[in-house]
Enzyme design. Sequence first.
Site, PDB file in Angstrom:
ATOM      1  CE  LYS A  91      -4.024   1.932   2.489  1.00  0.00           C
ATOM      2  NZ  LYS A  91      -4.922   1.777   3.648  1.00  0.00           N
TER       3      LYS A  91
ATOM      4  CB  SER B 245      -8.313   3.635   2.690  1.00  0.00           C
ATOM      5  OG  SER B 245      -7.451   3.019   3.628  1.00  0.00           O
TER       6      SER B 245
ATOM      7  CB  SER C 211      -8.580   0.713   5.519  1.00  0.00           C
ATOM      8  OG  SER C 211      -9.296   1.906   5.379  1.00  0.00           O
TER       9      SER C 211
HETATM   10  N1  GLN Z   1     -13.252   4.073   6.084  1.00  0.00           N
HETATM   11  C1  GLN Z   1     -12.716   4.538   7.316  1.00  0.00           C
HETATM   12  C2  GLN Z   1     -12.307   5.977   7.176  1.00  0.00           C
HETATM   13  O1  GLN Z   1     -12.608   6.509   6.168  1.00  0.00           O
HETATM   14  C3  GLN Z   1     -11.551   3.680   7.741  1.00  0.00           C
HETATM   15  C4  GLN Z   1     -10.313   3.991   7.028  1.00  0.00           C
HETATM   16  C5  GLN Z   1      -9.162   3.125   7.403  1.00  0.00           C
HETATM   17  O2  GLN Z   1      -9.317   2.092   8.035  1.00  0.00           O
HETATM   18  N2  GLN Z   1      -7.974   3.599   7.045  1.00  0.00           N
HETATM   19  O3  GLN Z   1     -11.698   6.568   8.014  1.00  0.00           O
END
Ligand code: GLN
Length: 490
Positions: free
Chosen positions: A81, A156, A180
Amino acid sequence: MFDDLMNFTARQINSDLKKKKYSAKELLDYIYKKIEKYDKDLNTFITLTPEIAYTQAEILDKKINAGEEISDIAGAPVGIKDNICISEVKTTCGSKILSNFISPYDAYIVQKMNAAGMLFIGKMNMDEFAMGSSNETSYFGIVKNPWNKNKIPGGSSGGSAAAVAARLVPLSLGSDTGGSIRQPASLCGVVGLKPTYGRVSRFGLIAFASSLDQIGPFSNTVEDNALLLQTIAGHDHQDSTSVNLEIPNYLENLKQDINGWKIGLPKEYFGAGLSASVRKVITKAIEQFEKKLGCEIVEINLPSSEYAISVYYILATAEASSNLARYDGVKYGYRTETYENLIDMYERTRSEGFGDEIKRRIMLGTYTLSAGYYDAYYKKAQKVRTLIKNDFDKALKKCDLILTPTAPSTAFAIGEKTANPLEMYLSDIYTISVNLAGIPAISIPCGFSEDDNMPVGLQLIGNVFEETKIYNAAYKFEQLNDYYKKTPKL
Ligand code: GLN
């Protein structure tokens, strides 16, 4: 030569390389060709790193030819990532503000994977600064779901999940702050684990919300997932929150019987927000745990879950507003072209460098941390976070693992939720509490929705440092169904 790479697992590649069925170099040729063919459309990679991968392959091939021993994950191609630093490689975090940033050092886990002989294929697309649930906030464009290219892959870590689902790489790494890893794993039909907070070093992971962030593996099979966690887990003195605890052998117990285990179902997770078609698939999976694997299903309560989203969006944005203060155009990253003075330079750099979602969160976070509102929001949220953790402590005394859906629905259409941030935030309703509690959880494929034929994931949550138990149950379930043998048509 690669036709028999049927399931494209790290395990199989490693064994093929050891038997000299093909060389690491030939494997890379095959992988980069596949990426060239399919990734224009899917957009899972931000940067490809063939210079690194071919150097790693050369070293590995030499070792194999010299008859030297190689690790059990050596030769496994991995996507990383783009919020995880690799020395001398562009690390963008999916943002314009870091679009020219070349990392001067390796993340701790990158050092470990390199030492184990893995092949670094490239950096994966992601929501900007890991904020999002659909991979639509990336400065480098949206990622498409390999099962249906009109749909989002989740976020994400959308690039990491989609690339594994599309079999471009057998393994990838993501980060999970509120879901995410697990949510995109669920939406793309792959395995994704968020380890216990502190299990994997965050040194070299670009911070979003430091008390929640954790790096974890994506794969097509549970065994591959355990293999990668084994490689990256461990204490690192460069991360003060990384724990100095023995690392269990995650592969050793995979095949053990789970007969008699208690599986807890929190009734709060099966309420109104859950789509009917997801519920149907999960219900069938629960039956399998009961009837085929001999588990006892028990009802548990997680009464504070209803506050999880609110607590998360206070704490995560507060931490993010502080972590993201460092991007000011001075030392590194993007700087605006014209400005009148220092303050003007800061303002223009940040206005031009950050996307809308990031700005929304910085504003929210600075507000909840401000002198007049700190007690009412930040401090209160910290207290509720403790209640959420207490709920899990209590529940996990009554059962071995907790089973829930990973996400309330299957992958939604590109653009469907971009205008409604609150609805987007609800995508993580079943995953967010786990980060607040610091405990580990996995998402594994458990079938396809009859509405849209898209993959459905189920989440198994365990107590701190009980990844071994999670993998064990996940493996047993996987063996019953073999969902990983079904691949999307690209
Ligand atoms: N979807 C969540 C957010 O937008 C979690 C994101 C994540 O786990 N990095 O913050």
